[in-house]
Design a protein around this motif. Structure first.
Motif, PDB file in Angstrom:
ATOM      1  N   UNK A 156       0.808  -1.218   0.000  1.00 49.11           N
ATOM      2  CA  UNK A 156       0.000   0.000   0.000  1.00 49.11           C
ATOM      3  C   UNK A 156       0.840   1.266   0.000  1.00 49.11           C
ATOM      4  N   UNK A 183      -3.755   4.072  -3.683  1.00 51.86           N
ATOM      5  CA  UNK A 183      -5.163   3.887  -3.344  1.00 51.86           C
ATOM      6  C   UNK A 183      -6.040   4.196  -4.554  1.00 51.86           C
ATOM      7  N   UNK A 238      -7.173  -0.515   1.766  1.00 46.67           N
ATOM      8  CA  UNK A 238      -6.569  -1.183   2.899  1.00 46.67           C
ATOM      9  C   UNK A 238      -7.381  -0.995   4.157  1.00 46.67           C
ATOM     10  N   UNK A 241      -7.174  -1.532   8.317  1.00 50.18           N
ATOM     11  CA  UNK A 241      -6.117  -1.674   9.318  1.00 50.18           C
ATOM     12  C   UNK A 241      -6.512  -2.632  10.428  1.00 50.18           C
ATOM     13  N   UNK A 285     -15.459  -0.083   8.538  1.00 50.16           N
ATOM     14  CA  UNK A 285     -14.198   0.121   7.822  1.00 50.16           C
ATOM     15  C   UNK A 285     -14.138  -0.723   6.556  1.00 50.16           C
ATOM     16  N   UNK A 333     -13.742   0.542   2.642  1.00 46.31           N
ATOM     17  CA  UNK A 333     -12.866  -0.028   1.615  1.00 46.31           C
ATOM     18  C   UNK A 333     -13.628  -0.215   0.326  1.00 46.31           C
ATOM     19  N   UNK A 344      -4.805   7.752   7.465  1.00 47.94           N
ATOM     20  CA  UNK A 344      -5.939   6.989   6.941  1.00 47.94           C
ATOM     21  C   UNK A 344      -6.495   7.667   5.691  1.00 47.94           C
ATOM     22  N   UNK A 396      -4.883   9.277   3.491  1.00 43.56           N
ATOM     23  CA  UNK A 396      -4.063   8.913   2.335  1.00 43.56           C
ATOM     24  C   UNK A 396      -4.502   7.583   1.751  1.00 43.56           C
ATOM     25  N   UNK A 397      -4.749   6.621   2.640  1.00 41.18           N
ATOM     26  CA  UNK A 397      -5.125   5.294   2.146  1.00 41.18           C
ATOM     27  C   UNK A 397      -6.520   5.297   1.547  1.00 41.18           C
ATOM     28  N   UNK A 428      -7.210   7.472  -0.594  1.00 44.51           N
ATOM     29  CA  UNK A 428      -6.983   8.003  -1.932  1.00 44.51           C
ATOM     30  C   UNK A 428      -6.915   9.517  -2.019  1.00 44.51           C
TER      31      UNK A 428
END
Lengths: 251, 389
Positions: free
Chosen positions: A52, A78, A84, A86, A156, A160, B241, B243-244, B246
């Motif tokens: 990632x 992403x 992702x 966590x 969460x 995603x 978070x 960033x992940x 996008x």
């Protein structure tokens, strides 16, 4: 649909000489649901970090849909289509589940798109459907910090999916959940596996049994073996390093 | 953060109505400030009010970056002062054509014979107005870009802003010939031909300040509602978070930092014209920290709180400094300590948390806001609605 969605070639990550990943070669097919297991310190989370973009590999390369993601930053990866989740649920606690899903499902993630574009009816419908899928419709408009741990995990996972990624990276989704909630998450992942490629990292063997088709065992930063859950559990080397000889009977 | 657990049912219409009510309240308050206050307050208090309303604009900017986006800037005095200097320079260039020297008097005093090149454009009123907004904006954007791109956050960011403040302070403080050093720019005469010290002109400035405050509030309100605002909160709570998910937080933080710098610049200009002086004191670290105190007292992540905080702290300060000229600074310190230890969400946060008790006092039904006993179980509520349909 046999193209590889994810491949790593000789990936090594070393922190001050300690090799968290050591010449790791791994590949998975598009549409696959893969579970990665391994004892503590085997490099499972580092593996996800490398894919990632959180950690840069010291050597080797990571290919996503045949494209090298090495120099890309987290948000770029992403946007390519890797989502992702966590280990501990990381949702935005001061926003409602609906808002959490709205900001992750936004299709224009630059500053001006976020500021000026209105979310389309399609996007809104998508959020409503997702809320239904993760079972949070009734609690869609209360602050997320009021949700239970299991609900946060589901939210969460929903976030995603909202990103519409092609590959989901899921890190220990059932840690700290009750049996019923674990079952719930398992069903959710299986449902998602019909339209996504999913890579799950997990400790809980019951859970692995529920969802796994193919299992990869990591040990000291490399792949120890790969196969169905039964093959893996009867592999003498796996028993030796991971399960411990005495535990075999109980599995 | 204050917890608002009541489920919003039939969201859209209600939120539109709430927005209309809010707009009406803001307009009524602005009209009261413009038309009622001059009748109620003495001239001196009214001019204080005007200055504090200008400071409230800066407080909105601080709330935007600190309350919503989680970046504690301890250097907004720089942007405030730059806005003030931009207007001050224009004012200093209003020299009657028949005057013996065509230079601002301090320049003649220090032996400057020609107006420095960067003073030239400030002859133009339009340029000066643009500079009040653009100089702080561009500086904020540049500083922000360099800092945020390198992922400098939290305490390190705060320290950097302080260091920048010291750099600017020393620069302006040391440039006798260019900016009159410690004394700053003062003794303003005219603006667009009007005498700036005339009560009528001052009232115009007061009215403009109210209007700018309303505009700034509207801008901040727009930025903080909707997806952009939620993303700011997301960045505050868990930047990596984001960033992940996008998003690249850098762009968002740069925009917010630049906007808040612009607000500080406008505040500085309006403050300068109403006090009649701008000096490097505005770049003092203490002043920048004071701005943060206003927001903390009013309530972080709440725009009304920021405005109220700025007004109350400053009025408190002026009353106390009249009564106890020697020790009033202790009151300010104590206030900050109280807010930090007892009221972490400021006054507005406190009122919110007391809302239940207030409602009970008014004889209305109490609402429980802790999770297991949400006033009504959301699941049950939902089923009830479904049956209703």
């Amino acid at each position: 649909m046999n193209a590889k969605i994810l491949e790593t070639e000789n990936v090594t990550v070393s922190f001050d000489g300690f090799k968290a990943l050591n010449q790791l070669n791994f590949s998975m097919d598009t549409g696959e649901l893969r579970v990665v297991i391994g004892p503590n310190g085997a490099g499972k989370t580092t593996f996800l970090d490398v894919i990632s973009g959180k950690v840069q590999p010291t050597e080797g390369r990571v290919l996503f849909k045949g494209r090298n993601v090495k120099r890309l930053r987290e948000h770029q990866i992403a946007r390519l289509g890797i989502g992702r989740k966590f280990q501990t649920p990381r949702i935005y606690l001061n926003l409602t589940p609906r808002e959490n899903l709205e900001i992750t499902s936004n299709r224009h993630k630059n500053v001006f798109g976020t500021l000026f574009r209105r979310s389309s009816t399609d996007d809104k419908r998508k959020v409503v459907l997702l809320l239904e899928t993760i079972g949070l419709t009734a609690k869609a408009d209360m602050l997320s910090n009021l949700l239970s741990h299991g609900e946060k995990q589901r939210l969460e996972i929903g976030m995603l999916v909202a990103q519409s990624p092609d590959l989901l990276l899921v890190d220990e989704p059932v840690a700290g959940l009750t049996d019923e909630e674990t079952q719930n998450i398992g069903d959710l992942l299986l449902a998602l596996a019909q339209s996504h490629s999913i890579l799950v990292i997990e400790h809980d063997m019951e859970f692995v049994r529920q969802i796994a088709r193919k299992v990869t065992v990591l040990h000291e930063g490399s792949v120890l073996c790969e196969g169905s859950i039964d093959e893996v559990q009867s592999n003498p080397r796996v028993i030796e390093v991971y399960l411990g000889a005495t535990n075999v009977a109980s599995l | 953060m204050a917890v608002d657990a009541a489920p919003r049912i039939g969201g859209r219409k209600r939120s539109q109505r709430a927005l209309l009510i809010e707009g009406a309240v803001v307009i009524v308050l602005a009209l009261l400030l413009i038309f009622l206050m001059p009748a109620v307050l003495s001239g001196f208090r009214l001019s204080l009010m005007g200055r504090f309303l200008a400071l409230a604009i800066a407080a909105l900017g601080i709330d935007l970056i600190w309350g919503y986006t989680g970046m504690l800037s301890l250097g907004h005095g720089v942007f405030f002062a730059l806005g003030g200097y931009a207007l001050g320079m224009h004012l200093k260039l209003q020299i009657p054509p028949d005057a013996s020297s065509q230079l601002p008097e301090f320049m003649s005093l220090y032996g400057v014979t020609e107006i420095p090149w960067f003073w030239q454009p400030f002859y133009s009123f339009n340029f000066s107005v643009a500079a009040i907004i653009l100089i702080p904006t561009l500086l904020g954007a540049l500083l922000g870009y360099l800092v945020f791109r390198n992922r400098i956050r939290g305490v390190y960011f705060s320290i950097l802003t302080q260091a920048a403040t010291i750099v600017f302070f020393n620069f302006f403080n040391g440039q006798q010939k260019l900016f009159n050093g410690t004394n700053g720019l003062t003794d303003f005469k005219t603006l667009l031909g009007a005498d700036v010290n005339d009560p009528q002109t001052q009232f115009t400035f007061y009215t403009l300040t109210v209007l700018f405050l309303v505009m700034s509030y509207t801008l901040c309100r727009w930025l903080t509602s909707g997806r952009f605002g939620r993303l700011l909160i997301a960045i505050r709570d868990d930047e990596s978070r984001v960033r992940f998910s996008g998003y690249d937080p850098t762009g968002f933080k740069v925009v917010v930092f630049a906007v808040s710098a612009a607000l500080a610049g406008v505040a500085g200009a309006m403050f300068t014209i109403q006090t009649g002086i701008i000096s490097p004191k505005a770049m003092d670290i203490a002043f920048s920290i004071e701005m943060v105190i206003w927001v903390a007292v009013g309530g972080r992540a709440n725009l009304v709180g920021a405005v109220l905080g700025a007004l109350l702290v400053n009025f408190g300060k002026s009353l106390l400094s009249e009564q106890f000229p020697e020790i009033w600074l202790f009151f300010e310190g104590a206030l900050f300590l109280i807010v930090v230890t007892v009221l972490p969400d400021g006054m507005v946060g406190w009122v919110r948390s007391q809302r239940n008790q207030l409602q009970a006092l008014l004889g209305r039904r109490r609402q429980l806001v802790t999770y297991p006993s949400l006033e009504e179980n959301p699941e049950v509520e939902r089923e009830r609605e479904d049956i209703g349909n």
